[in-house]
Design a protein around this motif. Structure first.
Motif, PDB file in Angstrom:
ATOM      1  N   LEU A  48      31.342  38.904  28.643  1.00  0.00           N
ATOM      2  CA  LEU A  48      31.853  39.565  29.852  1.00  0.00           C
ATOM      3  C   LEU A  48      31.132  39.053  31.095  1.00  0.00           C
ATOM      4  O   LEU A  48      31.754  38.748  32.111  1.00  0.00           O
ATOM      5  CB  LEU A  48      31.645  41.078  29.750  1.00  0.00           C
ATOM      6  N   VAL A  49      29.805  39.017  31.017  1.00  0.00           N
ATOM      7  CA  VAL A  49      29.003  38.559  32.151  1.00  0.00           C
ATOM      8  C   VAL A  49      29.371  37.125  32.523  1.00  0.00           C
ATOM      9  O   VAL A  49      29.533  36.791  33.707  1.00  0.00           O
ATOM     10  CB  VAL A  49      27.502  38.678  31.822  1.00  0.00           C
ATOM     11  N   LYS A  50      29.543  36.273  31.526  1.00  0.00           N
ATOM     12  CA  LYS A  50      29.906  34.870  31.781  1.00  0.00           C
ATOM     13  C   LYS A  50      31.305  34.761  32.383  1.00  0.00           C
ATOM     14  O   LYS A  50      31.537  33.977  33.312  1.00  0.00           O
ATOM     15  CB  LYS A  50      29.828  34.065  30.484  1.00  0.00           C
ATOM     16  N   ALA A  51      32.252  35.540  31.848  1.00  0.00           N
ATOM     17  CA  ALA A  51      33.624  35.499  32.357  1.00  0.00           C
ATOM     18  C   ALA A  51      33.681  35.988  33.802  1.00  0.00           C
ATOM     19  O   ALA A  51      34.427  35.448  34.629  1.00  0.00           O
ATOM     20  CB  ALA A  51      34.538  36.343  31.468  1.00  0.00           C
ATOM     21  N   PHE A  52      32.886  36.999  34.117  1.00  0.00           N
ATOM     22  CA  PHE A  52      32.853  37.528  35.480  1.00  0.00           C
ATOM     23  C   PHE A  52      32.308  36.477  36.443  1.00  0.00           C
ATOM     24  O   PHE A  52      32.839  36.277  37.539  1.00  0.00           O
ATOM     25  CB  PHE A  52      32.000  38.791  35.526  1.00  0.00           C
ATOM     26  N   ALA A  53      31.251  35.786  36.026  1.00  0.00           N
ATOM     27  CA  ALA A  53      30.679  34.739  36.870  1.00  0.00           C
ATOM     28  C   ALA A  53      31.663  33.582  37.051  1.00  0.00           C
ATOM     29  O   ALA A  53      31.799  33.027  38.144  1.00  0.00           O
ATOM     30  CB  ALA A  53      29.373  34.235  36.259  1.00  0.00           C
ATOM     31  N   ALA A  54      32.370  33.224  35.974  1.00  0.00           N
ATOM     32  CA  ALA A  54      33.329  32.124  36.042  1.00  0.00           C
ATOM     33  C   ALA A  54      34.503  32.464  36.961  1.00  0.00           C
ATOM     34  O   ALA A  54      35.049  31.586  37.637  1.00  0.00           O
ATOM     35  CB  ALA A  54      33.841  31.790  34.644  1.00  0.00           C
ATOM     36  N   ALA A  55      34.894  33.743  37.002  1.00  0.00           N
ATOM     37  CA  ALA A  55      36.018  34.170  37.837  1.00  0.00           C
ATOM     38  C   ALA A  55      35.702  34.053  39.310  1.00  0.00           C
ATOM     39  O   ALA A  55      36.604  34.089  40.153  1.00  0.00           O
ATOM     40  CB  ALA A  55      36.405  35.610  37.496  1.00  0.00           C
ATOM     41  N   ASP A  56      34.424  33.883  39.657  1.00  0.00           N
ATOM     42  CA  ASP A  56      34.018  33.797  41.056  1.00  0.00           C
ATOM     43  C   ASP A  56      34.666  32.612  41.760  1.00  0.00           C
ATOM     44  O   ASP A  56      34.861  32.636  42.973  1.00  0.00           O
ATOM     45  CB  ASP A  56      32.496  33.706  41.145  1.00  0.00           C
ATOM     46  N   ARG A  57      35.022  31.576  41.002  1.00  0.00           N
ATOM     47  CA  ARG A  57      35.632  30.389  41.593  1.00  0.00           C
ATOM     48  C   ARG A  57      37.030  30.683  42.127  1.00  0.00           C
ATOM     49  O   ARG A  57      37.516  29.998  43.022  1.00  0.00           O
ATOM     50  CB  ARG A  57      35.682  29.264  40.566  1.00  0.00           C
ATOM     51  N   GLN A  58      37.708  31.679  41.555  1.00  0.00           N
ATOM     52  CA  GLN A  58      39.066  32.016  41.969  1.00  0.00           C
ATOM     53  C   GLN A  58      39.125  33.254  42.860  1.00  0.00           C
ATOM     54  O   GLN A  58      40.123  33.500  43.518  1.00  0.00           O
ATOM     55  CB  GLN A  58      39.937  32.264  40.729  1.00  0.00           C
ATOM     56  N   ARG A  59      38.058  34.022  42.903  1.00  0.00           N
ATOM     57  CA  ARG A  59      38.042  35.294  43.618  1.00  0.00           C
ATOM     58  C   ARG A  59      38.063  35.059  45.128  1.00  0.00           C
ATOM     59  O   ARG A  59      37.285  34.261  45.643  1.00  0.00           O
ATOM     60  CB  ARG A  59      36.772  36.046  43.230  1.00  0.00           C
ATOM     61  N   PRO A  60      38.953  35.738  45.884  1.00  0.00           N
ATOM     62  CA  PRO A  60      38.961  35.588  47.345  1.00  0.00           C
ATOM     63  C   PRO A  60      37.621  36.006  47.943  1.00  0.00           C
ATOM     64  O   PRO A  60      37.081  37.063  47.612  1.00  0.00           O
ATOM     65  CB  PRO A  60      40.077  36.549  47.791  1.00  0.00           C
ATOM     66  N   ALA A  61      37.103  35.189  48.848  1.00  0.00           N
ATOM     67  CA  ALA A  61      35.786  35.452  49.431  1.00  0.00           C
ATOM     68  C   ALA A  61      35.775  36.696  50.301  1.00  0.00           C
ATOM     69  O   ALA A  61      34.712  37.254  50.576  1.00  0.00           O
ATOM     70  CB  ALA A  61      35.338  34.239  50.248  1.00  0.00           C
ATOM     71  N   ALA A  62      36.944  37.163  50.719  1.00  0.00           N
ATOM     72  CA  ALA A  62      37.015  38.312  51.621  1.00  0.00           C
ATOM     73  C   ALA A  62      36.616  39.621  50.950  1.00  0.00           C
ATOM     74  O   ALA A  62      36.312  40.600  51.633  1.00  0.00           O
ATOM     75  CB  ALA A  62      38.437  38.444  52.173  1.00  0.00           C
ATOM     76  N   PHE A  63      36.606  39.653  49.623  1.00  0.00           N
ATOM     77  CA  PHE A  63      36.355  40.897  48.909  1.00  0.00           C
ATOM     78  C   PHE A  63      35.047  40.835  48.133  1.00  0.00           C
ATOM     79  O   PHE A  63      34.727  39.833  47.501  1.00  0.00           O
ATOM     80  CB  PHE A  63      37.492  41.179  47.921  1.00  0.00           C
ATOM     81  N   ASP A  64      34.306  41.939  48.172  1.00  0.00           N
ATOM     82  CA  ASP A  64      33.110  42.027  47.349  1.00  0.00           C
ATOM     83  C   ASP A  64      33.522  42.075  45.874  1.00  0.00           C
ATOM     84  O   ASP A  64      34.446  42.813  45.509  1.00  0.00           O
ATOM     85  CB  ASP A  64      32.316  43.293  47.685  1.00  0.00           C
ATOM     86  N   PRO A  65      32.851  41.311  45.012  1.00  0.00           N
ATOM     87  CA  PRO A  65      33.208  41.327  43.593  1.00  0.00           C
ATOM     88  C   PRO A  65      32.847  42.656  42.942  1.00  0.00           C
ATOM     89  O   PRO A  65      31.913  43.341  43.352  1.00  0.00           O
ATOM     90  CB  PRO A  65      32.385  40.178  43.001  1.00  0.00           C
ATOM     91  N   ALA A  66      33.586  43.030  41.925  1.00  0.00           N
ATOM     92  CA  ALA A  66      33.314  44.258  41.176  1.00  0.00           C
ATOM     93  C   ALA A  66      33.541  43.965  39.698  1.00  0.00           C
ATOM     94  O   ALA A  66      34.616  43.504  39.313  1.00  0.00           O
ATOM     95  CB  ALA A  66      34.232  45.393  41.634  1.00  0.00           C
ATOM     96  N   LEU A  67      32.519  44.195  38.881  1.00  0.00           N
ATOM     97  CA  LEU A  67      32.622  43.951  37.445  1.00  0.00           C
ATOM     98  C   LEU A  67      33.351  45.126  36.801  1.00  0.00           C
ATOM     99  O   LEU A  67      32.789  46.196  36.581  1.00  0.00           O
ATOM    100  CB  LEU A  67      31.237  43.770  36.835  1.00  0.00           C
ATOM    101  N   ILE A  68      34.629  44.919  36.512  1.00  0.00           N
ATOM    102  CA  ILE A  68      35.481  45.932  35.892  1.00  0.00           C
ATOM    103  C   ILE A  68      35.977  45.365  34.567  1.00  0.00           C
ATOM    104  O   ILE A  68      36.429  44.218  34.502  1.00  0.00           O
ATOM    105  CB  ILE A  68      36.651  46.293  36.817  1.00  0.00           C
ATOM    106  N   PHE A  69      35.871  46.164  33.526  1.00  0.00           N
ATOM    107  CA  PHE A  69      36.310  45.680  32.222  1.00  0.00           C
ATOM    108  C   PHE A  69      36.921  46.799  31.391  1.00  0.00           C
ATOM    109  O   PHE A  69      36.797  47.975  31.721  1.00  0.00           O
ATOM    110  CB  PHE A  69      35.167  44.993  31.468  1.00  0.00           C
TER     111      PHE A  69
END
Length: 229
Positions: A48-69
């Motif tokens: 999960l932690v790795k997938a969340f970090a990997a998703a950062d490449r696609q996540r819009p920079a305008a929004f704060d990331p949130a680890l939801i699973f």
């Protein structure tokens, strides 16, 4: 604006935040061997932690990331148990699956409980520590396929076409934080030269209506704390 004006879901939604009633209660924990199940859970948490970090490449920079699973369960786990593991319950599904938010992007408290669960059973106890962890079948990062509502899922999104959708944000902290997330969304929409039509922020519902191109909609579907219908 009162929620009644939305005629709840005549429009497609981006389901990034639909909040269902949280339920707590029993439901016997499956009789798994904790010594073999704990390593499986440890690996799932690390993935999960790795997938969340990997998703950062696609996540819009305008929004704060949130680890939801999503935790897929064989039995009900109480909200108190999740909370003790450093997690916030966002939604409980009819099939016992639970949607969770982790403030700690490394899931440290959760992983520590898994370690204790997998250890020796203390003298005088019949069950391993944190035996409720035995109810977890699998863990999966809340991704695009979860955020998109059923009406949008049924079509191919055209990057050049315009879509009017309801964007619902997870309500996992307080009113002020949800207000900030709505402001982030509004700034993102206006910055993309799109249309922010309306919004509603209540005690447990955070909802905006936008009109955007398919290309912008795809960007929104990569934002962690939203769900679009």
């Amino acid at each position: 604006m009162p929620p009644a004006r939305y005629q709840h879901l005549t429009l497609p939604r981006i389901q990034t935040s639909q909040l269902r009633r949280k339920r707590s209660g029993g439901g016997g924990v499956s009789k798994r061997d904790h010594t073999t199940h704990a390593p499986t859970l440890t690996q799932a948490a690390q993935d999960l932690v790795k997938a969340f970090a990997a998703a950062d490449r696609q996540r819009p920079a305008a929004f704060d990331p949130a680890l939801i699973f999503r935790a897929n369960l064989s039995a009900t786990v109480t909200e108190a148990d999740w909370r003790g593991a450093g997690l916030t319950v966002l939604s409980t599904e009819p099939n016992k699956a639970t949607i969770l938010f982790a403030d700690d992007e490394q899931l440290q408290e959760f992983q520590q409980r898994i370690v204790r669960y997998g250890g020796d059973i203390p003298a005088g106890q019949k069950h391993p520590s944190y035996k409720w962890l035995g109810a977890i079948d699998s863990l999966e990062l809340w991704g695009r396929e979860h955020r998109i509502g059923h009406r949008l899922r049924a079509i191919a999104i055209d990057p050049a076409a315009l879509y009017t959708v309801d964007v619902e944000l997870w309500y996992f902290d307080n009113w002020e934080a949800c207000r900030q997330r709505l402001d982030e969304l509004k700034q993102f929409i206006h910055g993309a030269d799109q249309h922010y039509l309306d919004e509603y922020l209540g005690s447990s519902l955070c909802l905006a209506r936008v009109r955007v191109t398919g290309a912008v909609l795809e960007n929104l579907l990569q934002a962690d704390n939203r769900r679009h219908h």
